[in-house]
Design an enzyme around this catalytic site. Structure first.
Site, PDB file in Angstrom:
ATOM      1  N   HIS A  75      -7.396  -4.663  -1.599  1.00  0.00           N
ATOM      2  CA  HIS A  75      -6.781  -5.989  -1.705  1.00  0.00           C
ATOM      3  C   HIS A  75      -7.525  -6.828  -2.739  1.00  0.00           C
ATOM      4  CE1 HIS A  75      -6.605  -4.611   2.575  1.00  0.00           C
ATOM      5  NE2 HIS A  75      -5.314  -4.845   2.402  1.00  0.00           N
ATOM      6  N   HIS A 112       0.818  -1.215   0.000  1.00  0.00           N
ATOM      7  CA  HIS A 112       0.000   0.000   0.000  1.00  0.00           C
ATOM      8  C   HIS A 112       0.853   1.267   0.000  1.00  0.00           C
ATOM      9  CE1 HIS A 112      -3.325  -2.637   0.635  1.00  0.00           C
ATOM     10  NE2 HIS A 112      -2.911  -3.028   1.826  1.00  0.00           N
ATOM     11  N   THR A 129      -7.381 -16.771  14.396  1.00  0.00           N
ATOM     12  CA  THR A 129      -8.319 -15.810  14.981  1.00  0.00           C
ATOM     13  C   THR A 129      -8.604 -16.113  16.451  1.00  0.00           C
ATOM     14  OG1 THR A 129      -9.376 -15.409  12.837  1.00  0.00           O
ATOM     15  CG2 THR A 129     -10.648 -14.869  14.802  1.00  0.00           C
ATOM     16  N   ASP A 146      -9.512 -27.034  13.091  1.00  0.00           N
ATOM     17  CA  ASP A 146      -8.283 -26.770  13.848  1.00  0.00           C
ATOM     18  C   ASP A 146      -8.529 -26.212  15.245  1.00  0.00           C
ATOM     19  OD1 ASP A 146      -9.197 -24.267  13.188  1.00  0.00           O
ATOM     20  OD2 ASP A 146      -7.271 -23.504  12.489  1.00  0.00           O
ATOM     21  N   CYS A 147      -9.791 -25.997  15.616  1.00  0.00           N
ATOM     22  CA  CYS A 147     -10.092 -25.364  16.910  1.00  0.00           C
ATOM     23  C   CYS A 147      -9.610 -26.220  18.079  1.00  0.00           C
ATOM     24  CB  CYS A 147     -11.589 -25.096  17.018  1.00  0.00           C
ATOM     25  SG  CYS A 147     -12.083 -24.301  18.572  1.00  0.00           S
ATOM     26  N   MET A 182     -17.461 -18.237  20.611  1.00  0.00           N
ATOM     27  CA  MET A 182     -17.061 -18.468  21.999  1.00  0.00           C
ATOM     28  C   MET A 182     -17.671 -17.432  22.949  1.00  0.00           C
ATOM     29  SD  MET A 182     -13.123 -17.072  21.838  1.00  0.00           S
ATOM     30  CE  MET A 182     -12.910 -16.947  23.599  1.00  0.00           C
ATOM     31  N   ASP A 224      -5.831  -6.630  10.944  1.00  0.00           N
ATOM     32  CA  ASP A 224      -5.223  -5.448  11.539  1.00  0.00           C
ATOM     33  C   ASP A 224      -5.873  -5.102  12.872  1.00  0.00           C
ATOM     34  OD1 ASP A 224      -4.957  -4.091   8.252  1.00  0.00           O
ATOM     35  OD2 ASP A 224      -3.311  -4.825   9.494  1.00  0.00           O
TER      36      ASP A 224
END
Length: 590
Positions: A224, A60, A461, A416-417, A517, A114
């Site tokens: 993006h 950017h 995440t 994958d948790c 969650m 971000d």
């Protein structure tokens, strides 16, 4: 097809050399190559100013490192191309590369990666006792309110005006509170939209067929390659009519982000996405100015044209309008005066002074190293044997539940948790079982040690969310610290958990009912505060988890997973289930 020819084939080398070049073109800057941080040399920064930190993915340029300098940013952390920098990069920028004695303002663009990573760094700074504020710029009207939903507007070119304003205010001695409120006010009065003739190609990647058809223009394309509102076949005049209508039509409830009345004054920014010639960009500026005058009776007080926030060599541009609202800070600090204030950053195209060039041959800056786990002591106490007993029971229950969590996540997620939770739980258990760890009854420091382990072992995440929550928990505990020894009772933990929930809400739009969650975390916290009973709180978390079986996901990968008839009413949210198992383990040990 996107332009796939580049002078660099190695994107990692490209990013490093591009960042290093800034220390050549602006000798007031220094470079931390290991962490991809550009920061102002400490010997050129005046004492007693709020530190401004931003950053984002590379690609950017000149944003964001190109806006580091006097009158703008104090430091910027760079990720790889189109990817957020890590929370650790940002933490180092915020806690080790700038003087944060007068406070710290962390201000990225509003993109999930971000927000989470810069947010985690903000909570880390707060947990260390640094006065910190966080704000994510969001100015794009290309995605309307309905489509934007809880995530909100994206941050695009107009955000550079906000960086300029808050940078100038901080340089003028503005307080952290004033800088934060000014950023919010500027954002509330800012609208932008971009358009592009083509998608862009990232150096080092295989070409794709992802392109805009010949003769069409993507209106509202993100920085993006994200899709915009629609594609059109249009002349430049027709395109700008469409873009300005999205920005300024008061009758469009989906995009009327800024109200306008006669007498309102504006600043106009025309931003090159990277691949438009200066000749064409100048023609675009002229057409935008003409239509603003003729169709909307707007004659901007300032017209800024150039390359400020790009999408590599994107064949497009963005238009931004900032309403010059009264920020109430008095003479010398209005939006217009702050935009006009001198800035010495190559991205703002400001001239570099003679005195600054004198730093060209200065010795390199010695990089300060601070361990993330270092914390001042606290007087909030709990017997370490009790902490170990209770947490061990909870962590062992999570580890035992991993196969079930994985099974659930294989059905409604990416599988994958369970492994991620197990990996984090095993690492924290190893910390408590390590005699050389020297854990003490100082709850703040012990929890902070746990935070460091979680940050280093849990990714994705969920890892970011746990790390933000736990960093905020450290701050919530420290807020209750006193001069005398205080036992870490249920009231102390309840208040800290309540603070953590509030802090987490700044970085994720998830709420109870979104099938995350949060559906276990909120009932546990609220019940603990209300009833002061861990067993009742764990039961509330379990009931909240059970309720997720019947919820439609609005966040996370489950949103995109089909076949709901196979799992609705049968499979709870895996993250909520894992957290509920942790809470049940806590309750069983008390």
């Amino acid at each position: 097809m996107p332009q796939t020819k580049h002078f660099f084939s190695d994107p990692t080398h490209l990013v490093q050399t591009a960042l290093n070049s800034l220390t050549l073109t602006n000798p007031s800057l220094a470079f931390d190559p290991q962490n991809k941080i550009i920061f102002r040399r400490p010997d050129v920064v005046k004492k007693g100013k709020v530190a401004i930190i931003s950053g984002g993915g590379s690609g950017h340029e000149p944003a964001f490192a190109g806006f580091v300098g006097q009158g703008l940013l104090d430091a910027s952390a760079a990720g790889t191309i189109f990817a957020s920098p890590s929370a650790e990069q940002i933490r180092i920028a915020a806690m080790e590369r700038v003087n944060n004695d007068q406070g710290l303002f962390i201000i990225p663009m509003n993109y999930t990666g971000d927000v989470l990573n810069f947010g985690m760094a903000a909570e880390k700074a707060r947990a260390a006792g640094i006065k910190t504020e966080f704000f994510a710029i969001n100015d794009d009207v290309g995605v309307g309110k309905k489509k934007g939903g809880k995530v909100g507007r994206r941050g695009i070119g107009g955000g550079i005006l906000i960086l300029k304003i808050v940078g100038a205010l901080a340089e003028a001695g503005g307080s952290l509170e004033d800088v934060y409120k000014t950023a919010q006010l500027a954002n509330d009065n800012l609208i932008s939209v971009g358009s592009s003739l083509e998608h862009v190609h990232v150096p080092g990647r295989e070409p794709s067929d992802d392109s805009v058809p010949e003769g069409e223009i993507e209106v509202g394309m993100g920085i993006h390659n994200e899709p915009g509102s629609h594609r059109v076949k249009a002349t430049l005049v027709e395109l700008i009519e469409t873009m300005l209508l999205q920005m300024l039509d008061h009758n469009d409830p989906d995009r009327a982000f800024v109200t306008r009345k006669p007498g309102d004054k504006f600043a106009l920014l025309i931003n090159n996405l990277g691949g438009v010639s200066t000749l064409e960009l100048s023609g675009i500026t002229d057409e935008v100015y003409r239509q603003l005058d003729q169709s909307y009776q707007i004659k901007p007080e300032r017209i800024v044209q150039g390359t400020f926030l790009t999408s590599l060599n994107g064949l497009g541009f963005s238009i931004s309008l900032l309403k010059l609202a009264d920020n109430g800070l008095g003479p010398g600090k209005s939006f217009l005066e702050l935009l006009d204030a001198p800035a010495e950053a190559v991205g703002w195209a400001a001239p570099i002074s003679t005195s600054t060039w004198g730093h060209l041959d200065s010795p390199p800056v010695e990089l300060k190293q601070v361990k993330a786990s270092e914390q001042p002591p606290s007087n909030i106490k709990l017997d370490i044997a009790t902490i170990k007993k209770v947490l061990s029971a909870a962590l062992e229950r999570v580890i035992k539940a991993e196969p079930q969590i994985t099974r659930y996540d294989t059905i409604v997620g990416d599988g994958d948790c369970g492994i991620g939770l197990k990996r984090g739980a095993e690492a924290v258990l190893a910390l408590f079982n390590n005699p050389s760890a020297n854990l003490t009854d100082d709850v703040v420091n012990t929890v902070n040690r746990v935070v460091t382990v979680v940050e280093n072992t849990m990714d994705g995440t969920s890892g970011a969310i746990y790390a933000i929550f736990l960093n905020a928990l450290v701050h919530g505990l420290r807020e209750q610290d006193t001069d005398s020894e205080t036992p870490a009772n249920v009231d102390i933990w309840g208040a800290a958990l309540k603070y953590s929930l509030t802090a987490l809400g700044k970085y994720t739009p998830a709420q109870p009912g979104d099938r995350t969650m949060i559906d276990a975390l909120v009932p546990f916290t609220q019940t603990l505060v209300d009833k002061r009973d861990v067993q009742a709180a764990a039961q509330a978390a379990e009931e909240g988890t059970e309720a997720t079986k019947h919820m439609k996901a609005s966040l996370g990968r489950t949103v995109y997973v089909g076949g709901e008839e196979e799992w609705v009413g049968k499979v709870p949210d895996p993250g909520a289930y894992g957290l509920s198992e942790f809470f049940n383990g806590l309750a069983s040990a008390l």
